[in-house]
Design an enzyme around this catalytic site. Structure first.
Site, mmCIF file in Angstrom:
data_model
loop_
_atom_site.group_PDB
_atom_site.id
_atom_site.type_symbol
_atom_site.label_atom_id
_atom_site.label_comp_id
_atom_site.label_asym_id
_atom_site.label_seq_id
_atom_site.Cartn_x
_atom_site.Cartn_y
_atom_site.Cartn_z
ATOM 1 N N LYS A 265 -17.850 63.408 -36.390
ATOM 2 C CA LYS A 265 -17.569 62.558 -37.501
ATOM 3 C C LYS A 265 -17.431 63.908 -38.964
ATOM 4 O O LYS A 265 -16.633 63.683 -39.600
ATOM 5 C CB LYS A 265 -18.627 61.704 -37.864
ATOM 6 C CG LYS A 265 -18.186 60.674 -39.146
ATOM 7 C CD LYS A 265 -18.738 61.142 -40.429
ATOM 8 C CE LYS A 265 -18.603 60.167 -41.473
ATOM 9 N NZ LYS A 265 -18.896 60.850 -42.809
ATOM 10 N N ASP A 281 -0.933 61.028 -40.986
ATOM 11 C CA ASP A 281 -1.593 59.830 -40.270
ATOM 12 C C ASP A 281 -2.844 60.019 -39.792
ATOM 13 O O ASP A 281 -3.119 60.621 -38.767
ATOM 14 C CB ASP A 281 -0.547 59.325 -39.518
ATOM 15 C CG ASP A 281 -1.277 58.019 -38.312
ATOM 16 O OD1 ASP A 281 -2.446 57.799 -38.854
ATOM 17 O OD2 ASP A 281 -0.536 57.366 -38.125
ATOM 18 N N HIS A 379 -26.633 66.340 -51.332
ATOM 19 C CA HIS A 379 -25.894 65.174 -51.376
ATOM 20 C C HIS A 379 -26.444 64.272 -52.407
ATOM 21 O O HIS A 379 -25.618 63.551 -53.064
ATOM 22 C CB HIS A 379 -26.240 64.397 -49.852
ATOM 23 C CG HIS A 379 -24.960 63.963 -49.144
ATOM 24 N ND1 HIS A 379 -24.472 64.882 -48.373
ATOM 25 C CD2 HIS A 379 -24.494 62.671 -49.027
ATOM 26 C CE1 HIS A 379 -23.479 63.936 -47.653
ATOM 27 N NE2 HIS A 379 -23.381 62.905 -48.308
HETATM 28 C C1 MEV Z 1 -21.830 63.160 -42.815
HETATM 29 O O1 MEV Z 1 -20.570 62.518 -43.434
HETATM 30 C C2 MEV Z 1 -21.619 64.095 -41.903
HETATM 31 C C3 MEV Z 1 -22.607 64.662 -41.135
HETATM 32 O O2 MEV Z 1 -23.335 63.597 -40.658
HETATM 33 C C4 MEV Z 1 -22.026 65.428 -40.010
HETATM 34 C C5 MEV Z 1 -23.057 66.133 -39.025
HETATM 35 O O3 MEV Z 1 -24.067 65.574 -39.038
HETATM 36 O O4 MEV Z 1 -22.839 67.188 -38.385
HETATM 37 C C6 MEV Z 1 -23.530 65.642 -42.061
#
Ligand code: MEV
Length: 426
Positions: A265, A281, A379
């Protein structure tokens, strides 16, 4: 003189100044520069999808410091999530210290699937299809003379037999089609539809599906990088220890799909953001990436990380990347055109190499944060700003409310509203 994408302190500049620098860097015309602030117009949006009632803009950021195959790039990214652009720019700076990213990509070969039901004899039908290869190619290529004249078109034919499916035996024909600089969904779908009647004739069967596969595993991109351990040192942890922890963090993804999903992700955070900015896309990329990550039968990470004998960190990514620089939204969306110009890419293959490097860099950024101070600290500052804005803060109040919440360690809409009321004296 070669252009450099190193812009120390880029993030501290006022927005107008950042726009000016990028415009100058990419040689944007005044009209193109103006588009950065204006984005898409309703009239254009209306031509892109159905039932349009408005626009839904995303922030567009620029990741700096990228060196890929010896060339500098500024990377446009459309994304709503804080820290992605900053993390990637930082990772690219570290990778630069080791010579930048080395990236490659295969020829842009897409797969068209043609599903055949009710063929009286699967073996015979498969043989007939393979024998008629040249005829199938000629027919498939007849609809796209331009792509063929550029060196694209039909490149291979495969037949797969499924004797047992929930709907009985079936064949699936794979037409391998080089779509050159287009992502190629329309091109291969047309090719599949064009050859379907011939496939029916050859097999005595009935064609159902005629559609591309998003598991575009003949259209791969690779990127690798080496990060010298010395540049990884920080937060009171030695560089070699940070490298070791990054490998340990990756190792969990290598054995555990629960972690691999999050790991990937994070990779897609970067990949999707560039795909969106360039009008590609991103759902197709998501589908391809995750299917590829599960190709061995168990879901795994798209990257690998190891420490070499010197203790430096070596990273590698491999994934399908069906992206284009022509066709679709890449041309229709005015901002996508500007983003492609900022990237300065000439071909879909080059774009795939950039995007693979972005995926690897984004993964490094996440693992670096996770293996050291954790993801939340960086963050929180930006997240707090979003929460403050959602609570109704505007102008200077956004930063004041956000800072208070970070200091207090409580970032919530309720607390933001309270602080806002306090500051406004109501
Ligand atoms: C957050 O959008 C993405 C992370 O969770 C990816 C990861 O844990 O490697 C920080």
């Amino acid at each position: 003189m070669e252009k450099t994408s190193r812009f120390p302190g880029f993030y501290k500049l006022p927005l107008g100044e950042r726009v000016r620098i990028v415009a100058e860097w990419a040689g944007l015309s005044p009209e193109e520069e103006a588009l950065l602030g204006k984005s898409l117009q309703l009239e254009q949006a209306e031509k892109m999808i159905e039932n349009v009632v408005g626009l839904f803009p995303l922030p567009l950021g620029i990741a700096v410091n990228f060196l890929i195959n010896g060339k500098d790039y500024l990377i446009p990214m459309a994304i709503e999530e804080p820290s992605v652009v900053a993390g990637l720019s930082h990772a690219a700076k570290l990778v630069r210290e080791g010579g930048g990213f080395q990236a490659e990509s295969s020829e842009p070969i897409m797969i068209a699937q043609i599903q055949v039901m009710d063929a009286p004899d699967l073996e015979k039908a498969a043989g007939k299809i393979l024998e008629a290869r040249e005829e199938i190619f000629r027919l498939a290529d007849s609809k796209h003379p331009t792509i063929v004249s550029l060196g694209g078109g039909s490149k291979g034919l495969e037949v797969r037999k499924f004797h047992n499916t929930p709907a009985g035996p079936m064949l699936v024909v794979h037409l391998l089609y080089d779509t050159r600089d287009a992502m190629g969904a329309n091109v291969v779908n047309t090719a599949a539809e064009t050859v379907a009647p011939l496939i029916e004739e050859l097999t005595g069967g009935r064609v159902v599906l005629r559609i591309l596969s998003n598991l575009s595993d003949r259209r791969l991109a690779w990127a690798r990088c080496t990060v010298p351990w010395k540049v990884l040192e920080g937060k009171g942890i030695s560089g070699k220890e940070v490298a070791k922890r990054i490998v340990e963090a990756w190792a969990l993804a290598a054995v555990d799909p629960y972690r691999a999903a999050t790991h990937n992700k994070g990779i897609m955070n970067g990949i999707d953001a560039v795909a969106i900015a360039t009008g590609n896309d991103w759902r197709a990329l998501e589908a391809g990436a995750h299917a590829y990550a599960a190709r061995s039968g168990s879901y795994g990470p798209l990257t690998t990380w190891k420490q070499n004998e010197e203790g430096d960190l070596e990273g590698f990514i491999e994934l399908p990347l069906a992206v284009g620089t022509v066709g679709g939204a890449t041309r229709v969306h005015p901002l996508a055109r500007v983003c492609l110009k900022i990237l300065g890419v000439k071909t879909a293959k080059e774009l795939a190499q950039i995007i693979a490097s972005v995926g690897l860099g984004q993964n490094l950024a996440a693992l670096l944060a996770l293996a050291t101070e954790g993801i939340q600290r960086g963050h929180m500052k930006l997240h707090a700003r979003q929460v403050a804005m959602a609570a109704g803060a505007t102008g200077e109040l956004v930063d004041l409310v956000a800072r208070r919440m970070v200091e207090e360690g409580t970032i919530s809409p309720a607390r933001a509203s309270e602080i806002l009321r306090e500051l406004k004296g109501s």
